[in-house]
Design a protein around this motif. Structure first.
Motif, short mmCIF file in Angstrom:
data_model
loop_
_atom_site.label_atom_id
_atom_site.label_comp_id
_atom_site.label_asym_id
_atom_site.label_seq_id
_atom_site.Cartn_x
_atom_site.Cartn_y
_atom_site.Cartn_z
N LEU A 131 -8.14 27.17 37.02
CA LEU A 131 -8.81 26.10 36.27
C LEU A 131 -7.97 24.83 36.26
O LEU A 131 -6.74 24.88 36.12
CB LEU A 131 -9.04 26.53 34.82
CG LEU A 131 -9.99 27.71 34.58
CD1 LEU A 131 -10.23 27.88 33.08
CD2 LEU A 131 -11.31 27.50 35.30
N ALA A 132 -8.63 23.71 36.40
CA ALA A 132 -7.99 22.41 36.18
C ALA A 132 -8.16 22.04 34.70
O ALA A 132 -8.92 22.70 33.96
CB ALA A 132 -8.65 21.36 37.07
N ASP A 133 -7.48 21.02 34.28
CA ASP A 133 -7.64 20.57 32.89
C ASP A 133 -9.10 20.18 32.63
O ASP A 133 -9.74 19.54 33.46
CB ASP A 133 -6.74 19.34 32.62
CG ASP A 133 -5.34 19.78 32.20
OD1 ASP A 133 -5.14 20.99 31.97
OD2 ASP A 133 -4.46 18.90 32.13
N GLY A 134 -9.60 20.59 31.48
CA GLY A 134 -10.99 20.26 31.11
C GLY A 134 -11.99 21.26 31.62
O GLY A 134 -13.18 21.15 31.33
N GLU A 135 -11.53 22.24 32.37
CA GLU A 135 -12.47 23.21 32.95
C GLU A 135 -12.51 24.52 32.15
O GLU A 135 -11.61 24.83 31.36
CB GLU A 135 -12.08 23.52 34.39
CG GLU A 135 -12.36 22.36 35.34
CD GLU A 135 -12.28 22.77 36.80
OE1 GLU A 135 -13.00 22.17 37.61
OE2 GLU A 135 -11.51 23.70 37.13
N VAL A 136 -13.58 25.24 32.39
CA VAL A 136 -13.72 26.57 31.80
C VAL A 136 -14.16 27.56 32.86
O VAL A 136 -14.73 27.18 33.89
CB VAL A 136 -14.75 26.60 30.64
CG1 VAL A 136 -14.27 25.77 29.46
CG2 VAL A 136 -16.12 26.14 31.10
N LEU A 137 -13.88 28.83 32.59
CA LEU A 137 -14.36 29.91 33.45
C LEU A 137 -15.34 30.74 32.62
O LEU A 137 -15.00 31.22 31.54
CB LEU A 137 -13.18 30.78 33.91
CG LEU A 137 -13.55 32.03 34.73
CD1 LEU A 137 -14.20 31.65 36.06
CD2 LEU A 137 -12.31 32.89 34.97
N VAL A 138 -16.55 30.88 33.15
CA VAL A 138 -17.59 31.61 32.43
C VAL A 138 -17.96 32.85 33.23
O VAL A 138 -18.24 32.75 34.43
CB VAL A 138 -18.85 30.74 32.22
CG1 VAL A 138 -19.94 31.53 31.50
CG2 VAL A 138 -18.50 29.46 31.44
N LYS A 139 -17.96 33.98 32.58
CA LYS A 139 -18.36 35.23 33.22
C LYS A 139 -19.86 35.43 32.93
O LYS A 139 -20.28 35.53 31.76
CB LYS A 139 -17.56 36.39 32.65
CG LYS A 139 -17.86 37.71 33.32
CD LYS A 139 -16.99 38.82 32.77
CE LYS A 139 -17.22 40.11 33.54
NZ LYS A 139 -16.45 41.23 32.99
N THR A 140 -20.63 35.49 33.99
CA THR A 140 -22.08 35.59 33.84
C THR A 140 -22.48 36.94 33.24
O THR A 140 -22.07 37.99 33.75
CB THR A 140 -22.77 35.42 35.20
OG1 THR A 140 -22.29 34.24 35.82
CG2 THR A 140 -24.28 35.36 35.04
N GLN A 141 -23.28 36.90 32.20
CA GLN A 141 -23.81 38.14 31.63
C GLN A 141 -25.24 38.38 32.10
O GLN A 141 -25.58 39.47 32.55
CB GLN A 141 -23.77 38.06 30.09
CG GLN A 141 -22.36 38.00 29.53
CD GLN A 141 -22.37 37.88 28.02
OE1 GLN A 141 -23.30 37.32 27.42
NE2 GLN A 141 -21.32 38.39 27.38
N TYR A 142 -26.07 37.36 31.95
CA TYR A 142 -27.48 37.47 32.33
C TYR A 142 -27.89 36.22 33.09
O TYR A 142 -27.47 35.12 32.75
CB TYR A 142 -28.37 37.57 31.09
CG TYR A 142 -28.16 38.82 30.28
CD1 TYR A 142 -28.80 40.01 30.61
CD2 TYR A 142 -27.32 38.81 29.17
CE1 TYR A 142 -28.61 41.16 29.86
CE2 TYR A 142 -27.12 39.96 28.41
CZ TYR A 142 -27.77 41.14 28.77
OH TYR A 142 -27.58 42.26 28.03
#
Lengths: 339, 339
Positions: B34-45
């Motif tokens: 991740l860079a600054d300001g970013e997020v990692l989202v794990k897909t559920q649906y």
């Protein structure tokens, strides 16, 4: 006084496709005596309209079909030549549903005829079949109430040299819109631009409607007033703007179809553009015709708008004159001069 | 920590007709830092929607097409599993344009993803893809803003057991309307009537839509919410009331056409009935989604409306699951469970 004879065209059979002579029965019969409350109107002009084709079909619509054996329905202008009603005096010029006949007899307050005096000093009788008649009312309310154009928007109208189209475009110009007509042939297009003052006119007979719309509507189309349906409607749908309004007034290209009506294949442009397509029938605005007549009459007097009629002479020309509409042969509002 | 792997479905080629496996490229690649300001989202649906078919075409529409080689666009629900943004914390459950992939990486304020926290105490995550997600928003604003039903009026909705249709009908019931669904098969129709509380449901697979409308809409149709287009739209047009409103939300029957779209041949019913047909796109109402979520969430909690999802498990089922939509195989909102 010699007995008056009334020449009538009655519906003899329902047409398949374009009406032919065999669909009509010409009758000449003596005019009957008036009962109390009745008037006798001598037809001067009859209005010939695309909608008449629909009235000849045995189908549910906004008005009941003309019955077989019935005098063909038509609006017209006539002179009251005898009266047993206080409502009208001999010499009054009236507009109403006179039918395709040389004399109309009936109750002065007959609801389907809806006789009303007109002022031929405001405009000649033929104009009362056009800009100050049903076509003008249709144009005025269809454009303003359903199309809702705003100054600076682009309005496109098909049948631009026809009865309704000519007034739609001229009213839109008065409202400050860019106005582009669609009409058949160079002469009509020249008239629409040079005489009526549209910004441009696309000759659909020359073939490239899409190219014409692209060239003449560089900002897209905000209001489309449709009198024709078919391919032209479908092409316009590809060029509409967000929140565009399409006024469905008629579909003359489809009225004589012997195959199913061609639906607008590009109707999903309504979704993409959040646009709407809405039908209108002029009778709904009857209680406000006087407003439109006052406005249009003023613009006519001031020379700001024009009323163009194409007059065919003689009631016996009725069958041929009617087909002119569907062949695009009329140039302006088609009127049959009866007397 | 072992490197996370992101499984993606990218558009490999544009489909002709129904999408096939060859239109997709399955890729597995390491999740990047991740860079600054970013997020990692794990897909559920992931939400599977008919509109996805349109995004696969290279055509001008309300949203740009998915590019060849690009991860397929899809809305979804996921969990923030890493964050370098103050906007989201690890553990937050978010909705947004995650795409058909098991992990989404990007700026927390990315405009096309439009990530937003959801409250899974108000309703389970799957409901946030349905009644409280895009389908619910589409139903709510399409019905209220474009359809404008009044109590006592008759509302007909096609795709009645689908994601949008189920909420359209249930909201119309809350407004005091008579509600008639159109769906494919006896099971769906039974569900629509017995579980969702519609007044009736017509099984289009049984063939007699016209007869069904006649029987179940004895007062005619005031609002038609169209998700399907084609023959059903054309048949409904023959039964509409004066001043009827037709909401054009979609046309699933036409999306996989390899021939031109079938336009509504009976569109002149709009003229006869002074009715309108208007398109809508849910994104226009984004600034009022919270209003709809509050109202629909309340009705869900009170048990006044229901949210039905059809969950398919596994991201690798994506190609097959998508075609279920066009074959009418899903029963309720189609959701792909990814993790």
């Amino acid at each position: 006084m010699e007995a008056l004879h009334n020449v009538q065209f009655r519906l003899a059979s329902r047409p398949v496709g374009l009406p032919t002579d065999s669909n009509w029965q010409r009758i000449s019969e003596p005019v009957r005596d008036l009962a109390d409350g009745e008037v006798l109107v001598k037809t001067q002009y009859l209005s010939l309209d695309p909608a008449m084709r629909g009235w000849m079909n045995d189908a549910k619509s906004y008005i009941r079909p003309v019955a077989i054996g019935e005098v063909m329905r038509a609006g017209g202008i006539g002179e009251v030549v005898a009266s047993k009603s206080p409502k009208f005096a001999v010499g009054d010029i009236v507009t109403g549903g006179l039918g395709v006949q040389s004399y109309w007899t009936g109750a002065a307050d007959d609801r389907s005829a809806a006789l009303a005096k007109i002022d031929t000093r405001l405009a000649p009788a033929t104009v009362w079949t056009n800009t100050l008649g049903m076509p003008g009312m249709t144009a005025y309310f269809g454009l303003l109430e359903v199309g809702q154009p705003k100054a600076g928007e682009t309005v496109v109208v098909s049948g631009a040299a026809g009865a309704v189209g000519q007034t739609v475009g001229q009213v839109a110009k008065q409202l400050g819109c860019r106005v582009v007509g669609i009409a058949g042939g160079k002469d009509k297009c020249d008239f629409v631009v040079n005489e009526l003052g549209f910004d441009a006119c696309i000759d659909y007979k020359a073939g490239d409607i899409r190219g014409g719309l692209k060239e003449h509507c560089p900002q897209g189309i905000d209001v489309y007033f449709d009198n024709v349906g078919g391919e032209i409607l479908d092409t316009v749908l590809t060029r509409i703007n967000m929140k565009a309004r399409i006024v469905i007034c008629g579909a003359i290209s489809q009225y004589n179809n012997t195959t199913p009506v061609k639906g607008p294949a590009n109707y999903l442009s309504l979704l993409v553009n959040r646009a709407r397509m809405e039908g209108m029938v002029v009778f709904d605005y009857a209680d406000r015709y006087h407003v439109a007549i006052a406005q249009l009459g003023t613009w006519l007097k001031e020379g700001k708008i024009k009323s163009r009629e194409d007059v065919v002479e003689g009631i016996d020309q009725f069958p041929q004159a009617l087909t002119m509409l569907f062949e695009g042969k009329n140039f302006g509002k088609l009127v049959l001069k009866v007397a």
